[in-house]
Structure formats: C-alpha cells, structure tokens
Design an enzyme around this catalytic site. Structure first.
Site, PDB file in Angstrom:
ATOM      1  N   ASP A  61       1.463  -3.506   3.238  1.00  0.00           N
ATOM      2  CA  ASP A  61       0.173  -3.942   2.687  1.00  0.00           C
ATOM      3  C   ASP A  61      -0.354  -2.800   1.817  1.00  0.00           C
ATOM      4  O   ASP A  61      -0.623  -1.717   2.317  1.00  0.00           O
ATOM      5  CB  ASP A  61      -0.784  -4.243   3.841  1.00  0.00           C
ATOM      6  N   THR A  94      -3.491  -6.727  -3.046  1.00  0.00           N
ATOM      7  CA  THR A  94      -3.857  -5.306  -3.069  1.00  0.00           C
ATOM      8  C   THR A  94      -2.811  -4.485  -3.815  1.00  0.00           C
ATOM      9  O   THR A  94      -3.144  -3.501  -4.459  1.00  0.00           O
ATOM     10  CB  THR A  94      -3.993  -4.760  -1.640  1.00  0.00           C
ATOM     11  N   THR A  95      -1.538  -4.893  -3.706  1.00  0.00           N
ATOM     12  CA  THR A  95      -0.487  -4.152  -4.414  1.00  0.00           C
ATOM     13  C   THR A  95      -0.511  -4.511  -5.897  1.00  0.00           C
ATOM     14  O   THR A  95      -0.439  -3.637  -6.753  1.00  0.00           O
ATOM     15  CB  THR A  95       0.897  -4.487  -3.821  1.00  0.00           C
ATOM     16  N   ASP A 387      -4.646 -10.970   6.168  1.00  0.00           N
ATOM     17  CA  ASP A 387      -4.594 -11.227   4.720  1.00  0.00           C
ATOM     18  C   ASP A 387      -4.591 -12.721   4.451  1.00  0.00           C
ATOM     19  O   ASP A 387      -5.335 -13.214   3.605  1.00  0.00           O
ATOM     20  CB  ASP A 387      -3.314 -10.618   4.106  1.00  0.00           C
TER      21      ASP A 387
END
Length: 527
Positions: A61, A94-95, A387
């Site tokens: 994550d 998020t990445t 998530d």
C-alpha cells in the site's frame, strides 16, 4: 565590499538550478520507490523498524510505505503528503498519485533543461489536467438508478481494488464481504460502524462478515452467558474500591478495628455506586476501566452482565452501534441514554471467546472477522480490505464508474494530445509532456507484470483511435484486452483525485527555486 552572511553558520541554501535539481531528484526517487507496487502484478515491500522489537510490516500500500519512511528531502515530503491525503480522502490510488506526480516532474525536468520557464510548464499542465478531467467526465457510466447493475459495478470495483493486494487470490470472497458491509451503511461514509477483528489461525478464506457487533472480551465469572432484549449502559468510570485519592494523604489509626471500619466504609461506598447503576434498569454494564471483584460479585447477584476493560475503540463503537451514550456519573438515570440490542451471547472464533451483540439499534453495524496464517498477513489483509471499503463507500455516494487497467489514462492522454496540437506556443510542449506522463501508468503496470511495455502501449494507443474502444492492459494474458468484458472497473472519484492531486503537487515542486535549510538548534552546555 564583501556581503556579510545573513544565515547562521550551519544553515545552508541552494539556489536556482541546484535547488530545482534537488527537488526533482527527491521526488523522482520516491516515485521510483513505490513504482514496483503498482498494478495486479506489483510486488510487496518489507519495512523493518529499528526501534524496540524491530517491527516488520509487509505491504504494497503506497501510503503505508511512504508513511513509514523518514525523509530528508523537502520535495519528497510533498509526495508523501499527497499519498496520505489520497489515502484519507478516497482510500485507493495512493501509489498511482505518487507515480504520476513523479512522472510529471521527470518530464518537467527535460523541459526546464531546454530553457522553458517553470511558469509556462505549470500553465500547460493546468490546461492539460482540465482537458484530461473533461475527457473522463464524458466517458463515465452511472448506474445509480438500477440497483442490480450498481451492485455489480461495486463488485467489479472491489475486485479491481483487491486484485493488486494480498487478497487477490480470494478477491471474489472479499469483494462480496466489502460490498455487503458497505451496502449496510446505506450511503454514509462513516466506516466506524464496520469493525474489523483480526484473529490469527485458519486461512484467509475463512474470513466472514457478521451482522451485529463483536467485542473482543470474555464474560466474567458467574454472570449470565446469554441475555435477550438487552439494555446496555456503556460507561467510563472507576469501579475499583475508592481509595483516598489525595496525593500523599495518610490515614493514621490506633487499632486494627479502625482499619476494618475504613474498609467497610469503602465497601459501602462501592455498594451504593453499584446500586445507582443497577437503578437504571439495565441488564448489561460495559465499562472502559477495571471492575474489581466486589462490584463484579454485586452485578452477578443482580443478574447483570458486567464487562470490564472494553478498549476505547470498542466502547465508542459500541455506544454508536447500540444507540447509547457513554456515561460517567449515575445520579440521574433519566438523562442517561441506554443502548439496546436483541441478544448478547458468547461465541468462539478459533480458540478465543468473544461477546456477540446482535440485532443492534443501528442496523448498519457489522463486523468483519479476518482469519489468516500470521499477524503480518492479517495486518496487510486489514489494510487491503480497508482500502476496498473506503473506495466502495465513496462510490456509493458518487456513483460514477470508469473502466480500469490503464484505460482511463489512455483516454486522457489521447484528449491531451489533441489539445497539444491545437495550442500555439511553448505551452504545447508542456501539454505534450503531460500526456507522456499519463502513459507512464499503463507502461509501469505492464513493466511490473514483466511484459513488453513499449509494444503494449503502442498497441493500446492505436486501439484508442477507434471510437468507443474499451481496450486496456490485461496483465493476466499479457496482451491488450477488453476491460468491459473482463469486468475491470474503477471509481471516477479515485481517478479524479489522482489526477488533480498529482498535478497540484508537481506544480508546487516546480515553483521552487531556492531551498533554505535551518541551522540545527545547539544544545547549550549545561555545566
């Protein structure tokens, strides 16, 4: 005349070219760090802390990885921040947000080197971001009206989110759990009502969703193990014997009988407190703090189930779920709001006994029990599921859906390319650079799966010049596939957040032309 130094001795400053260089390099390094975790074939990272116990976290994550890093480079901190905000705001992507910002800066560096002013690049990026967002808006699908279709959209989104995480093997099972849990919330984005309990043992497949609330505590000795139509008082109060609470107070007595009197008085005080609590007409008392043996005995005699040390998280959530309020004084029972539920009983999960509350006031509450081989697996499963829950709860509110697998990026890139051709002047170079940055995401997804990214992205681009095309990268077969047929969907809100946050972060770093580092504070010699 020599110019005096303005800054202190240890302070440093970097100007112009060097400052920009430092910012670009820091940001790109961060982007390259998390780049390999992107997509269904992304790999995990092990984070080991140097503190006591040397905690180990295994995760892919982006936000978790970046949160755990201690970074010196100021530009890199901006990227860490946007990934945190992305995590809080929509939960997923998020990445992608860090990778996109890193790519935008990489392209900007080339432009700056060929003597284009940062402000020109920024205004080009702004125009490109608007064009990209409009391109997505024209392609969104909204099935809010059709419950069946909407549910299948949610399932697809959940499966797409989970496919890049540890849960990808059992993604149907977990997508089902996540969708069921979020549908119970009936449109609220408050994930407090969904509790996740982690119990080592069994395999990930044994995880299940339980309607109701589970408290990770045991029922005391000699107390009823099952209560129907429970009236619950949730409290945060001291139930240990009332000691003399004045600091440094001493009681001097001249005989043992006096000590016995003091003890009797303490007991009497406790008994009165318990009587007050029982006077609320409850049959279950849950306390945040300790309950000593004596009051526990009194509760057992009255047939009241008393639970001590319910951790704060549990207590807040329990009050929320049963519709009660946390009380700390018991003098006027009429003003205390009690919680209600149909049944309280003890259940076993694995080796542990837990207390199960079913038929709660707030029908939205549910508990997901995760099982897994070890604590690390469970922690990562918890993050992955969280998530998915975040994305789903956001999608229930904003029900616009896009296809996934690099399809949105290709749509945006095509639109941005067209804008670049129409725009006169140097801005067009920046707009062109923006479209190249967007193509980096499908490229990285393909690279991580060990495919020939140049070939695939070129094929995709050709496909996308046809109208109404659904092509994206299918990493499983390693070719260009139809995303609609494969059921790979993403939430529009996530994509929009990625696009806008990355552009703004890149803009902010581009504006920098000087970095001043403060002198560290000196410790005075304490002699």
């Amino acid at each position: 005349m020599a110019v005096e130094k303005i800054l202190k001795d240890d302070a440093s400053e970097e100007k112009g070219e060097r400052a920009r260089m430092a910012s670009f390099i820091g940001a790109m390094a961060i982007a390259d760090l998390v780049k390999t975790t992107l997509g269904p074939k992304g790999m995990d990272k092990i984070l080991q802390s140097t503190g006591r116990g040397q905690q180990v976290t295994v995760t892919n994550d982006g936000a978790t990885i970046l949160k755990s890093l201690h970074i010196d480079n100021p530009a890199a901190k901006v990227l860490v921040d946007i990934s945190k905000v992305q995590d809080d705001e929509v939960g997923d992507g998020t990445t992608s947000v860090v990778v996109l910002a890193g790519e935008l800066l990489r392209e900007a560096e080339k432009l700056v080197n060929s003597k284009i002013h940062p402000m020109t690049i920024i205004s080009g990026y702004r125009m490109a971001a608007d064009a990209a967002r409009n391109a997505l808006l024209q392609k969104v699908v909204d099935n809010k009206e059709d419950a069946e279709k909407f549910r299948s959209d949610l399932m697809k989104i959940a499966m797409t989110t989970l496919s890049s995480k540890i849960l990808s093997q059992d993604k149907e099972h977990f997508a089902q759990l996540a969708v069921d849990a979020v549908m119970r919330l009936k449109g609220s984005t408050n994930l407090e009502a969904i509790q996740i309990i982690k119990k080592p043992g069994g395999s990930l497949k044994d995880s299940f969703l339980d309607e109701g609330f589970i408290l990770d505590k045991k029922i005391g000795i000699g107390q009823p193990k099952r209560i129907e139509n429970a009236k619950i008082l949730v409290a945060n109060t001291a139930m240990d014997t009332d000691k003399v609470k004045i600091y440094g107070a001493r009681v001097r007595v001249d005989s043992m009988s006096k000590v016995a009197e003091i003890e009797a008085a303490e007991k009497q005080k406790m008994r009165e407190k318990v009587q007050k609590i029982i006077g609320h007409g409850i049959n279950c008392f849950i306390n945040r703090q300790l309950i000593y043996n004596f009051p526990e005995e009194l509760f057992a005699d009255a047939g009241i189930l008393a639970i001590e040390h319910a951790d704060f998280d549990g207590i807040e959530r329990l009050a929320l779920v049963t519709g009660g309020e946390i009380a700390s004084t018991f003098d006027n029972p009429e003003s205390v709001k009690l919680g209600h539920c149909k049944l309280i009983e003890e259940i076993m999960i694995g080796e542990d006994k837990l207390i199960h509350f079913s038929g709660c006031e707030m029908g939205q509450a549910c508990t997901i029990v995760l099982r897994g081989a070890s604590q690390h697996v469970l922690d990562e499963a918890d993050r992955s599921l969280h998530d998915a829950l975040c994305v789903l709860s956001q999608t229930v509110n904003d029900s616009r859906v896009l296809l996934g697998g690099g399809w949105p990026e290709m749509i945006m890139a095509k639109e941005v390319d067209e804008l670049a051709r129409k725009t006169p002047g140097k801005k067009s170079l920046a707009i062109d650079a923006f479209s190249r940055s967007l193509l980096a995401i499908p490229t990285i997804i393909a690279d991580n799966a060990g495919l020939d990214s140049a070939e695939l992205v070129a094929q995709l681009r050709a496909e996308h010049h046809r109208e109404g095309c659904n092509a994206g990268i299918d990493v499983i077969t390693g070719s260009v596939g139809d995303m609609a047929a494969l059921g790979i969907s993403e939430s529009f809100k996530v994509k929009q957040a990625v696009l806008l946050s990355a552009t703004e972060a890149a803009e902010m770093i581009l504006r920098v032309d000087e970095i001043i580092t403060c002198a560290p504070r000196r410790r005075e010699d304490r002699m």
